[in-house]
Design a protein around this motif. Structure first.
Motif, PDB file in Angstrom:
ATOM      1  N   PRO A 107      43.409  38.949  27.402  1.00  0.00           N
ATOM      2  CA  PRO A 107      44.574  38.885  28.298  1.00  0.00           C
ATOM      3  C   PRO A 107      44.366  37.875  29.432  1.00  0.00           C
ATOM      4  CG  PRO A 107      43.930  41.168  27.904  1.00  0.00           C
ATOM      5  CD  PRO A 107      42.874  40.307  27.269  1.00  0.00           C
ATOM      6  N   ALA A 108      45.436  37.226  29.842  1.00  0.00           N
ATOM      7  CA  ALA A 108      45.394  36.160  30.842  1.00  0.00           C
ATOM      8  C   ALA A 108      44.571  36.559  32.063  1.00  0.00           C
ATOM      9  CB  ALA A 108      46.818  35.804  31.277  1.00  0.00           C
ATOM     10  N   ASP A 109      43.577  35.747  32.382  1.00  0.00           N
ATOM     11  CA  ASP A 109      42.737  35.921  33.563  1.00  0.00           C
ATOM     12  C   ASP A 109      42.052  37.281  33.616  1.00  0.00           C
ATOM     13  OD1 ASP A 109      43.558  33.376  34.313  1.00  0.00           O
ATOM     14  OD2 ASP A 109      45.170  34.111  35.604  1.00  0.00           O
ATOM     15  N   SER A 111      39.060  40.192  32.808  1.00  0.00           N
ATOM     16  CA  SER A 111      37.604  40.110  32.852  1.00  0.00           C
ATOM     17  C   SER A 111      37.093  40.534  31.480  1.00  0.00           C
ATOM     18  CB  SER A 111      37.046  41.022  33.954  1.00  0.00           C
ATOM     19  OG  SER A 111      37.512  42.336  33.759  1.00  0.00           O
ATOM     20  N   CYS A 397      49.179  25.255  48.373  1.00  0.00           N
ATOM     21  CA  CYS A 397      48.014  26.146  48.444  1.00  0.00           C
ATOM     22  C   CYS A 397      47.417  26.161  49.846  1.00  0.00           C
ATOM     23  CB  CYS A 397      46.939  25.696  47.457  1.00  0.00           C
ATOM     24  SG  CYS A 397      47.387  25.837  45.728  1.00  0.00           S
ATOM     25  N   PRO A 431      43.717  26.826  45.225  1.00  0.00           N
ATOM     26  CA  PRO A 431      43.604  27.441  43.898  1.00  0.00           C
ATOM     27  C   PRO A 431      44.204  26.614  42.754  1.00  0.00           C
ATOM     28  CG  PRO A 431      44.248  29.072  45.524  1.00  0.00           C
ATOM     29  CD  PRO A 431      44.238  27.751  46.231  1.00  0.00           C
ATOM     30  N   CYS A 432      45.272  25.856  42.982  1.00  0.00           N
ATOM     31  CA  CYS A 432      45.876  25.142  41.848  1.00  0.00           C
ATOM     32  C   CYS A 432      45.143  23.853  41.539  1.00  0.00           C
ATOM     33  CB  CYS A 432      47.363  24.880  42.057  1.00  0.00           C
ATOM     34  SG  CYS A 432      47.787  23.280  42.779  1.00  0.00           S
ATOM     35  N   ARG A 475      35.518  33.852  34.773  1.00  0.00           N
ATOM     36  CA  ARG A 475      34.857  34.723  35.749  1.00  0.00           C
ATOM     37  C   ARG A 475      33.337  34.616  35.621  1.00  0.00           C
ATOM     38  NH1 ARG A 475      38.541  37.880  38.140  1.00  0.00           N
ATOM     39  NH2 ARG A 475      40.575  37.658  37.144  1.00  0.00           N
TER      40      ARG A 475
ATOM     41  N   PHE B  69      49.368  28.738  40.648  1.00  0.00           N
ATOM     42  CA  PHE B  69      48.501  29.775  41.212  1.00  0.00           C
ATOM     43  C   PHE B  69      49.080  30.418  42.482  1.00  0.00           C
ATOM     44  CE2 PHE B  69      44.591  29.388  38.589  1.00  0.00           C
ATOM     45  CZ  PHE B  69      44.951  28.277  37.855  1.00  0.00           C
ATOM     46  N   ASP B  78      40.397  43.254  39.076  1.00  0.00           N
ATOM     47  CA  ASP B  78      40.126  41.839  38.781  1.00  0.00           C
ATOM     48  C   ASP B  78      40.970  40.957  39.694  1.00  0.00           C
ATOM     49  OD1 ASP B  78      38.457  42.551  36.726  1.00  0.00           O
ATOM     50  OD2 ASP B  78      39.946  42.224  35.126  1.00  0.00           O
ATOM     51  N   ARG B  79      40.287  40.153  40.525  1.00  0.00           N
ATOM     52  CA  ARG B  79      41.023  39.280  41.436  1.00  0.00           C
ATOM     53  C   ARG B  79      41.605  38.076  40.706  1.00  0.00           C
ATOM     54  NH1 ARG B  79      40.625  39.937  46.736  1.00  0.00           N
ATOM     55  NH2 ARG B  79      41.225  37.784  47.091  1.00  0.00           N
ATOM     56  N   ASP B  80      42.547  37.416  41.368  1.00  0.00           N
ATOM     57  CA  ASP B  80      43.041  36.100  40.945  1.00  0.00           C
ATOM     58  C   ASP B  80      43.636  36.096  39.539  1.00  0.00           C
ATOM     59  OD1 ASP B  80      42.062  35.285  43.359  1.00  0.00           O
ATOM     60  OD2 ASP B  80      40.234  34.389  42.557  1.00  0.00           O
ATOM     61  N   VAL B  81      44.424  37.090  39.237  1.00  0.00           N
ATOM     62  CA  VAL B  81      45.129  37.113  37.957  1.00  0.00           C
ATOM     63  C   VAL B  81      46.514  36.498  38.184  1.00  0.00           C
ATOM     64  CG1 VAL B  81      46.127  38.598  36.168  1.00  0.00           C
ATOM     65  CG2 VAL B  81      43.890  39.163  37.173  1.00  0.00           C
ATOM     66  N   ARG B  82      46.881  35.541  37.336  1.00  0.00           N
ATOM     67  CA  ARG B  82      48.208  34.938  37.471  1.00  0.00           C
ATOM     68  C   ARG B  82      49.262  35.923  36.965  1.00  0.00           C
ATOM     69  NH1 ARG B  82      46.353  29.343  34.817  1.00  0.00           N
ATOM     70  NH2 ARG B  82      44.722  30.768  34.065  1.00  0.00           N
ATOM     71  N   ARG B  85      51.541  35.179  34.054  1.00  0.00           N
ATOM     72  CA  ARG B  85      51.013  35.069  32.701  1.00  0.00           C
ATOM     73  C   ARG B  85      50.498  36.377  32.150  1.00  0.00           C
ATOM     74  NH1 ARG B  85      47.555  29.866  31.734  1.00  0.00           N
ATOM     75  NH2 ARG B  85      46.874  31.358  30.176  1.00  0.00           N
ATOM     76  N   ARG B  86      50.261  37.348  33.026  1.00  0.00           N
ATOM     77  CA  ARG B  86      49.681  38.603  32.557  1.00  0.00           C
ATOM     78  C   ARG B  86      50.776  39.613  32.252  1.00  0.00           C
ATOM     79  NH1 ARG B  86      45.283  42.260  33.169  1.00  0.00           N
ATOM     80  NH2 ARG B  86      43.892  40.484  33.271  1.00  0.00           N
TER      81      ARG B  86
END
Ligand SMILES: Cc1cc2nc3c(=O)[nH]c(=O)nc-3n(C[C@H](O)[C@H](O)[C@H](O)COP(=O)(O)OP(=O)(O)OC[C@H]3O[C@@H](n4cnc5c(N)ncnc54)[C@H](O)[C@@H]3O)c2cc1C
Ligand code: FES
Lengths: 487, 114
Positions: A107-109, A111, A397, A431-432, A475, B69, B78-82, B85-86
Motif C-alpha cells: 500500500p502507498a507509503d 511500512s 512546501c 517534502p516534494c 522507510r 506531498f 506511519d508518518r508521511d503517507v500521501r 494515494r492511500r
C-alpha cells in the motif's frame, strides 16, 4: 532464453509497451504504483465501487479494457500493481546493461512493504507527467487544486472538488477536466484559457492535417466543447485566474484579461464566487527515473522544462533503456500509446524491420508533430510573473515567497549558483523535492538574472531540479530489510 | 458549498451501494466508502485541509496524484503517507501532521525519513 523486459508505468504508454513486448516474445514485468493499469488517462474506479458501467467515464474504454486484460492475464506477463520504483541502480560504466530496478510492493507509503530487485535485459520507462501549476496569490489556499487533481478525484473515486468551480490555465486539458466536473454534478463557473484567441487559433490552425491525424483526440475534444456549450459554461481565451481569495479556503477567484505575453491588462479584473479553483498551465514530465537511469534530456519550450531524449526507436541515451509517453513530450494518450507500442516491440527483441512498424512509426511521428503543435499553441507567457506579489508563496512546501527568491537571486548575482539560492531560501528542499516549484524557481531565477522579466537569458545554465536518487519515499525500516532478488 | 462523493444511486458508472467504512482523524470519526482514498474520505466529508506548513498555513489536496506531498498524514503510526494515494481501510487511525514550530505534532518536520 526469453528476454526479460521491465516496464515502469501502466498508463497508455506503458500498457502499450507491455503488449508489444509480449507480442515480440519477451517476458514482461509491468509495474505501477497504482492498483490498476490505465495511468492518468484510463484511471480506473476502485474494485470496491463495483461499478457496472465504468466505461461511461472514459473514451476508448472497450479497447483499453481488452488490452489490459490481455496484458495482465498473459502467461509471460507479471503484473505488479501497488509497486513503486524507488531507485534505479546503474550498471558499471561500460557494461551495456540497463539499471537494476528496485521496487517496493504494498500500500502507498506503507511500512513493511516488500523490497524486490529486478534485473531486466531491457527497461521501458513510461512514468508520465503531472500538472505544471504556476503560482499566483492565494494558490496555496485550500480549495485550489491542480486540474489533474480534480480529474483524478472525479474519474478515480467519484469525488467532486466543489460546487462552483473555476477551471483555468492553458491547453486542451482544461476541457476534459471541466467535462468531468460537470458530469459529476458540479457547476463550472467558467473555463479560462490564458492564451489569447489569436495565439490559440494560430497554433491549432496552421497545419490542420496534423490535427486530423489525431482524429481520436479531435473528436474527443469536440465532444467536451459541446458539453460545455450545453451547460452554458463560458470558455474564454486570453483570461486567467490571477488570484484566489478566502478566509482559510477559497471563496472567490480574481480573473483578468491577459495580453499575448500573459501580462495583465489593467482594469480587466473580475471577481467570481467559487468554492474551488482548478488550474493547469501545462505538464511536467516525471524525470527522476530517466535521470537516475542516466538518460540525456533534451530542451523543451524553456530550459526548465526538458524531456527525455529518444531516437527514432524510442531508445534513450542509456544502454537498454527506452522511454515512451509524456516523459518524451506532451501529446496525449494516443501518442503515448503509439510510442509505447514501438518501444515495447523493440525492447522485447522484435525485428526492427517488421512491416507493422511502418504504420506505428508514422503514428508516433504524427504524435510528435502534435506535441510540437500543442507546445506552440499553448506556451507559458513570459510575463506571468507579473501576477506575483512580494508575499506570494512560490515553494509551497517551504513557503518561500517571491520577495525572498528575488533577494536571494540578487545576492547570488555574479556567479553564485542555484544551489546557494536553494540553501538560502530552502525553495525546492521540502517534502516534494522541487517537483512542483522546481521549474518555476529555475525560471524566475533565470529571468531575474537576465534583467527585465521576459527577456530570455543567454547561456545561463539552469538548475536541474530533476535529480532525485530516491525516486519514491522508502522507510528506514524497509531499507534495513535486504531485498528479495528476483530474476 | 463543499466537495462531495457522487451518490452511488446517481452515478452514471453504475456503482453498487457504497460499502461503508469509518476512520478517525485525530480521534474524530469520519464515515467513508470502501475504495475512497483517505483524501477522498476527508474531502467528501467537507474537510479541505488537514496539514500545516511551516507558518501554520493549512494544506490539503493540491496535485491529487502523489507529486506535491501537501496531503501527508500519519496512518496507524506511519508518518508521511500521501493521503491522495492511500486507500482508506476501515478503522484506520489517522493523525494530522504539522511543520509549524509551535505545533503539537511530536516529530515537527514531516518528510524526515526520506
Ligand atoms: C492527474 C492527471 C489526469 C489526467 N487526465 C487526463 C484525461 O482525463 N484526459 C486526457 O486526455 N488526458 C489526461 N491527462 C494527460 C495524461 O497524462 C496523458 O494523456 C496520458 O495519460 C499519458 O500517458 P502516459 O502513459 O505517458 O502516462 P500516465 O498515464 O501518467 O502513466 C504513468 C504511470 O506510471 C506510474 N508511475 C510513475 N512513476 C512510477 C514509479 N516510480 N513507480 C511505479 N509506477 C510509476 C504512474 O502510477 C502511472 O500510472 C491527465 C494527466 C494527469 C497528470
Ligand atoms: S495531493 Fe499532492 S501528493 Fe497528495
Amino acid at each position: 532464453m526469453t528476454r526479460h523486459v521491465v516496464v515502469v508505468g501502466a498508463g497508455p504508454a506503458g500498457l502499450g509497451a507491455a503488449a508489444a513486448a509480449l507480442r515480440a516474445g519477451a517476458r514482461v514485468t509491468l509495474v505501477d504504483s497504482a492498483e490498476h493499469p490505465g495511468g492518468q488517462y484510463h484511471r480506473m474506479l476502485p474494485d470496491a465501487y463495483r461499478a457496472a458501467r465504468p466505461g461511461r467515464l472514459h473514451h476508448g474504454w472497450d479497447a483499453f479494457d481488452r488490452l489490459r486484460r490481455r496484458v495482465t492475464g498473459h502467461p509471460r506477463c507479471a503484473w505488479w500493481p501497488e509497486t513503486s520504483v524507488w531507485m534505479l541502480e546503474r550498471s558499471a560504466p561500460g557494461e551495456p546493461r540497463p539499471p537494476r530496478v528496485h521496487v517496493l510492493r504494498g500500500p502507498a507509503d506503507g511500512s513493511g512493504r516488500e523490497r524486490r530487485v529486478l534485473e531486466p535485459e531491457a527497461l521501458v520507462l513510461a512514468p508520465g507527467a503531472h500538472d505544471r501549476a504556476l503560482p499566483f496569490p492565494g494558490w496555496d489556499l485550500p480549495g485550489v487544486f491542480t486540474a489533474g487533481a480534480a480529474q483524478a478525484l472525479a474519474k478515480g473515486e467519484r469525488v467532486v472538488v466543489g460546487d462552483r468551480v473555476v477551471v483555468g490555465g492553458a491547453g486542451p486539458f482544461l476541457l476534459p477536466v471541466a467535462a468531468s466536473l460537470l458530469e459529476a454534478g458540479a457547476s463550472v463557473a467558467e473555463v479560462l484559457e490564458a492564451g489569447t484567441a489569436a495565439a490559440v487559433a494560430r497554433g491549432w490552425g496552421r497545419r490542420p492535417w496534423e490535427l486530423a491525424s489525431q482524429a481520436g483526440k479531435a473528436g474527443e475534444l469536440a465532444g467536451y466543447a459541446a458539453l460545455l456549450a450545453r451547460h452554458r459554461v463560458p470558455y474564454r481565451t486570453g483570461r486567467a485566474v490571477i488570484e484566489a481569495r478566502g478566509d482559510g479556503r477559497v471563496e472567490e477567484a480574481v480573473t483578468a484579461r491577459l495580453r499575448a505575453d500573459w501580462s495583465v491588462v489593467p482594469g480587466t479584473e473580475r471577481t467570481v464566487t467559487a468554492d474551488a479553483v482548478c488550474v493547469t498551465h501545462g505538464f511536467s514530465p516525471q524525470l527522476e527515473l530517466p535521470v537516475a537511469a542516466g538518460c540525456a534530456l533534451r530542451a523543451g519550450a524553456t530550459p526548465e522544462e526538458p524531456f527525455v531524449e529518444v531516437d527514432a526507436d524510442q531508445l534513450t541515451t542509456a544502454p537498454g533503456v527506452y522511454a515512451a509517453g509524456e516523459v518524451t513530450g506532451i501529446a496525449g494518450a494516443p501518442a503515448a500509446r503509439a510510442e509505447g507500442l514501438l518501444a515495447g516491440w523493440l525492447a522485447g527483441g522484435g525485428a526492427p524491420s517488421a512491416p507493422e512498424l511502418r504504420r506505428l512509426r508514422a503514428r508516433r511521428d504524427q504524435g510528435r508533430a502534435f506535441a510540437a503543435r500543442l507546445a506552440a499553441a499553448h506556451p507559458v507567457g513570459a510575463a506571468w510573473p507579473g501576477w506575483l506579489r512580494p508575499g506570494t508563496v512560490v515553494c509551497r512546501c517551504e513557503e518561500t515567497d517571491y520577495a525572498a527568491l528575488c533577494r536571494a537571486a540578487d545576492d547570488a548575482a555574479g556567479g553564485a549558483a542555484a544551489r546557494a539560492v536553494k540553501l538560502g531560501t530552502r525553495a525546492g528542499l521540502g517534502p516534494c523535492q522541487a517537483r512542483i516549484c522546481g521549474p518555476t524557481v529555475a525560471e524566475l531565477l533565470r529571468r531575474r538574472a537576465a534583467g527585465a522579466p521576459g527577456r530570455p537569458a543567454e547561456g545561463l545554465a539552469p538548475a536541474t531540479p530533476h535529480h532525485r536518487p530516491v525516486a519514491q519515499p522508502i522507510r528506514l525500516g524497509e531499507l534495513a530489510e535486504p531485498p528479495r532478488e528476483s530474476e | 458549498m463543499s466537495p462531495r462523493l457522487v451518490p452511488a444511486s446517481a452515478d452514471a458508472a453504475g456503482r453498487r451501494p457504497d460499502v461503508p467504512l469509518r476512520i478517525t482523524v485525530d480521534g474524530v470519526p469520519y464515515n467513508g466508502a470502501a475504495g475512497q482514498t483517505i483524501a477522498g474520505v476527508l474531502l467528501a466529508a467537507g474537510r479541505r485541509s488537514w496539514r500545516n506548513g511551516p507558518s501554520g498555513a493549512p494544506r490539503g489536496v493540491f496535485c491529487g496524484i502523489g507529486a506535491c506531498f501537501d496531503c501527508l498524514v500519519t496512518v496507524n503510526g506511519d508518518r508521511d503517507v500521501r493521503a491522495c494515494r492511500r486507500r482508506a481501510a476501515d478503522g484506520d487511525a489517522v493523525t494530522t501532521q504539522s511543520r509549524a514550530a509551535d505545533s503539537a505534532d511530536p516529530a515537527g518536520t514531516d518528510g524526515g525519513e526520506r
